[in-house]
Design an enzyme around this catalytic site. Structure first.
Site, PDB file in Angstrom:
ATOM      1  N   TYR A 477       0.839  -1.254   0.060  1.00 10.66           N
ATOM      2  CA  TYR A 477       0.004   0.134  -0.115  1.00 10.66           C
ATOM      3  C   TYR A 477       0.904   1.311   0.138  1.00 10.66           C
ATOM      4  O   TYR A 477       0.842   2.100  -0.878  1.00 10.66           O
ATOM      5  CB  TYR A 477      -0.840  -0.200   1.162  1.00 10.66           C
ATOM      6  CG  TYR A 477      -1.851   1.149   1.129  1.00 10.66           C
ATOM      7  CD1 TYR A 477      -2.910   1.175   0.345  1.00 10.66           C
ATOM      8  CD2 TYR A 477      -1.685   2.236   2.036  1.00 10.66           C
ATOM      9  CE1 TYR A 477      -3.804   2.038   0.255  1.00 10.66           C
ATOM     10  CE2 TYR A 477      -2.638   3.200   1.864  1.00 10.66           C
ATOM     11  CZ  TYR A 477      -3.814   3.453   1.314  1.00 10.66           C
ATOM     12  OH  TYR A 477      -4.722   4.387   1.258  1.00 10.66           O
ATOM     13  N   SER A 557      -6.408   1.385  -4.469  1.00 19.10           N
ATOM     14  CA  SER A 557      -6.449   2.734  -4.025  1.00 19.10           C
ATOM     15  C   SER A 557      -5.082   3.463  -4.231  1.00 19.10           C
ATOM     16  O   SER A 557      -4.487   3.656  -5.183  1.00 19.10           O
ATOM     17  CB  SER A 557      -7.176   3.066  -2.372  1.00 19.10           C
ATOM     18  OG  SER A 557      -7.443   4.270  -2.348  1.00 19.10           O
ATOM     19  N   ASP A 640     -17.884   4.250  -7.437  1.00 16.60           N
ATOM     20  CA  ASP A 640     -16.696   4.442  -6.184  1.00 16.60           C
ATOM     21  C   ASP A 640     -16.660   6.040  -6.374  1.00 16.60           C
ATOM     22  O   ASP A 640     -16.176   6.815  -7.383  1.00 16.60           O
ATOM     23  CB  ASP A 640     -15.341   3.989  -6.901  1.00 16.60           C
ATOM     24  CG  ASP A 640     -14.229   4.216  -6.035  1.00 16.60           C
ATOM     25  OD1 ASP A 640     -14.274   5.183  -5.027  1.00 16.60           O
ATOM     26  OD2 ASP A 640     -13.194   3.428  -6.213  1.00 16.60           O
ATOM     27  N   HIS A 675     -15.938   1.746  -3.714  1.00 10.74           N
ATOM     28  CA  HIS A 675     -14.348   1.856  -3.429  1.00 10.74           C
ATOM     29  C   HIS A 675     -13.891   0.347  -2.902  1.00 10.74           C
ATOM     30  O   HIS A 675     -12.845  -0.012  -2.735  1.00 10.74           O
ATOM     31  CB  HIS A 675     -13.961   2.821  -2.286  1.00 10.74           C
ATOM     32  CG  HIS A 675     -12.598   3.443  -2.499  1.00 10.74           C
ATOM     33  ND1 HIS A 675     -11.961   3.536  -3.649  1.00 10.74           N
ATOM     34  CD2 HIS A 675     -11.418   3.321  -1.580  1.00 10.74           C
ATOM     35  CE1 HIS A 675     -10.573   3.603  -3.485  1.00 10.74           C
ATOM     36  NE2 HIS A 675     -10.154   3.495  -2.261  1.00 10.74           N
TER      37      HIS A 675
END
Length: 707
Positions: A477, A557, A640, A675
């Protein structure tokens, strides 16, 4: 269950004879290009696919349909796709519980019988039989409307719950009388990024924005968050503004009420990191809202109070966090006193039963300590093994609390914890078909490009030969102070039982080593995150876990940005890429929804010439040049409204344009989804099926769960 498993194995037996079938995608849609550009500090930047930002336009909807048609045509030809789907359905089909919590005279808990679209909220009175309190599966016919949060009054007689339709961040709030589950008052609409904080039984605080009036309501920019007070029995139009709006403009505002109902605590900020902190004494009608911390350079949170004594969690003058106390009459930081000082390990805290539970991160894994309210350490809490523990929360009068423990090879298990004795007992153990004894998970450290030591946990089946040919998925991430801690994934069983390797790297930009680690991956330091990820891939190859022909990368993301940037910089290093709901246009991300709040991590193209040039260089959408790119499956969703799908639409269009090799470039656009949160079980299984099928197909690896 045994018969299902056996039948699945019969289906999979045919996969052993599989030899790779070359699948040619249908021709990609002829995505039109428009003459659109912006000039930044004298540099003209073309944006030929900007028309895809209009997600409600007929030509955009047509493009989505055509791209999905190409994607589904390709995926449908993978010979073992159905076998993977059936295996996932079998693996998913076990009871899943959430940790219990007490409200009023009832104990509440969530449960999914296995393949239900959404988990059901139950309640139980003492040792009596559980009853359904809220069943989100009845919210919509297709299971895409989810329960997005619930808060009870102190006496448990009223509950305000939120629903999300199609995964949107825009919510509705419904109030129930818990005795008979009857609805109280009107449904509140257009609530976003909010909790519900009750003030007695009369009403509650919540937060929202004015909904965009022009253009797409999903993509429209939201700037002015407002903390509102809703009095039961009155229309939402008469709700009172408490903080925010035009007078005190902030992008994110949240209110909470202390357990004793004495204080309203307000957190206000313009970015995703750091916050101002304000306090209002509700025991004194008409009292002013007073500042505790009047700038958003640090993270500050009131975690408890005893009378006027406040317990504040903060990283002010403590990058790894600490707990301080102060009297509410003089709450500013000059009067703070250390209660739990900063250490070398990153701290988080919860409270239950009149105790403080210090949840430390040591190399991204949990260490738990129990303290009394005077700051005296009472004990270390023994955990089952190395992994992640979460929970340890509850009301002051509770004698016990619950926590969930998990790791990459330890399915989530809920423990009941006796606060007085420190004894943990198993409350609910996951029933998933997985034998941890057959697998191993180990932490390694490698050096990034600049010599920084980066941790990574690698998981695989015992006995796997490290010959460089193992299908490997590398996940990360790297942003927003988010820590990647060990957690079990039912989906990953597909990879592990097929002789594959799952690796998670703890990159800079995250919170694993505190605020310094976070800042080292932000703004003009963002390339560190990409270098850390590339270094993880190089480590796995160098040590024969895999090779570039069997290495896939995945992230969602901010992690989707990571995958997009890295595959643009080092396309030859990876065989397959999964950029999910990614932030792909770094020059325009701040023009949509609440994207402007991400500037603390990213910076914006308007900040300075230096910042523009830095963003322009790594922005995935702009960095793509003609090259041989990995086989790529971009994923996004039509609802989203956090990272709008236009990012993925534009990135996929340019990637299809610039792909010089034979590897497919596909985009999978989920409908009635957002999302990520709130997706139905069927939607999750469907996406995971397509991910594994696409990965194995493009690595030339036969799917055979018997490996």
């Amino acid at each position: 269950m045994r018969s299902l498993f056996t039948s699945c194995m019969v289906l999979l037996a045919g996969a052993q004879a599989y030899s790779q079938t070359v699948i040619k995608p249908l021709p990609y849609p002829q995505t039109k290009k428009v003459d659109t550009a912006n000039t930044y500090f004298g540099t003209k930047v073309a944006d030929p696919y900007r028309w895809l930002e209009n997600d409600q336009a007929p030509d955009t909807k047509s493009w989505v349909q055509e791209e999905n048609k190409v994607t589904q045509n390709y995926l449908s030809q993978i010979p073992y796709r159905d076998a993977i789907r059936k295996r996932l359905e079998t693996l998913w089909n076990y009871e899943k519980y959430g940790a219990p919590f007490k409200e009023g005279k009832y104990t509440y808990f969530s449960k999914n019988t296995g393949l239900q679209s959404q988990s059901v909220l139950y309640r139980q009175l003492g040792a009596g039989a559980p009853e359904v309190f809220l069943d989100p599966n009845n919210f919509s016919k297709d299971g895409t409307t989810s329960l997005a949060g619930i808060n009870f009054t102190k006496d448990g007689s009223l509950a305000a719950y939120q629903i999300s339709e199609g995964g949107s961040d825009w919510r509705k709030v419904i109030v129930l009388r818990t005795t008979d589950k009857s609805i109280v008052g009107d449904t509140l609409k257009d609530v976003k990024f909010s909790g519900t904080a009750w003030k007695g039984n009369e009403g509650f605080y919540y937060s929202s924005y004015d909904k965009p009036k022009a253009g797409s309501k999903l993509a429209g920019k939201t700037q002015l968050h407002k903390l509102m007070y809703h009095k039961l029995g009155t229309p939402q139009s008469t709700d009172v503004l408490v903080f925010g709006g035009e007078k005190t403009p902030r992008r994110y505002i949240n209110g909470s009420v202390t357990e004793d109902q004495r204080f309203l605590v307000i957190s206000a900020r313009n970015t995703t990191t750091g916050n101002e902190l304000y306090l209002q004494d509700l025991s004194k009608p008409g009292s002013a809202i007073v500042p505790v911390v009047d700038n958003e350079k640090t993270i500050n949170q009131v975690v408890d109070n005893v009378g006027s004594k406040l317990y504040i969690f903060t990283n002010l003058n403590a990058p790894n966090n600490r707990v301080v106390t102060v009297d509410a009459a003089t709450p500013t930081s000059t009067n703070w006193k250390n209660l739990i000082p900063e250490t070398k390990n990153v701290l988080d805290v919860n409270t239950a039963g009149g105790k403080i539970f210090a949840v430390y991160l040591k190399d991204a894994t949990s260490v738990i300590e129990q303290y009394d309210m005077a700051g005296k350490k009472e004990r270390d809490i023994a955990l089952p093994s190395i992994g992640s523990a979460s929970g340890f929360s509850g009301k002051k009068e509770e004698k016990e609390t619950y926590y969930t423990f998990t790791s990459y090879i330890y399915p989530p298990t809920i423990f009941k914890y006796d606060i007085a004795t420190g004894k943990s007992t198993v409350y609910k153990k996951a029933g998933v078909q997985f034998d941890p004894a057959k697998y191993e998970s180990k932490q390694v450290f490698y050096n990034s490009k600049d010599g920084t030591r980066i941790p990574m946990i690698i998981t695989y089946k015992k006995g796997v030969v490290l010959n460089g040919k193992n299908p490997t998925l590398l996940y990360a991430y790297g942003g927003f102070n988010v820590s990647m801690t060990p957690g079990f994934s039912t989906s990953n069983i597909i990879l592990l039982e097929n002789g594959g390797i799952y690796a998670v790297a703890n990159l800079r930009g995250g919170g694993e080593y505190g605020e310094k680690w976070h800042l080292a991956g932000t703004k003009l330091q963002k390339q560190n995150v990409f270098d850390d990820f590339i270094g993880a891939g190089e480590y796995l190859i160098k040590n024969n876990y895999t090779s570039k022909d069997y290495l896939a990368i995945s992230g969602g993301s901010n992690g989707g940005l990571l995958v997009g940037a890295v595959m643009a910089q080092r396309p030859e290093l990876f065989k397959v890429a999964f950029p999910a709901v990614g932030v792909m246009d770094m020059l325009r991300y701040n023009q949509f929804t609440a994207g402007a709040g991400w500037a603390y991590d990213y910076g914006t193209a308007q900040d300075s010439k230096e910042m523009f040039e830095y963003l322009y260089k790594y922005s995935p959408y702009h960095a793509l040049k003609p090259a041989n790119y990995p086989a790529t499956l971009v994923t996004t969703a039509d609802h989203d409204d956090r990272v709008v799908p236009a990012h993925s639409f534009k990135f996929a269009s340019r990637l299809q344009e610039t792909q010089q090799g034979a590897a497919p470039v596909l985009i999978r656009i989920e409908t009635k989804a957002g999302h990520g949160a709130g997706r139905s079980t069927a939607q999750v299984i469907s996406e995971q099926t397509d991910k594994w099928a696409f990965m194995f197909q493009n690595m030339g690896v036969p799917y055979n769960a018997a490996n």
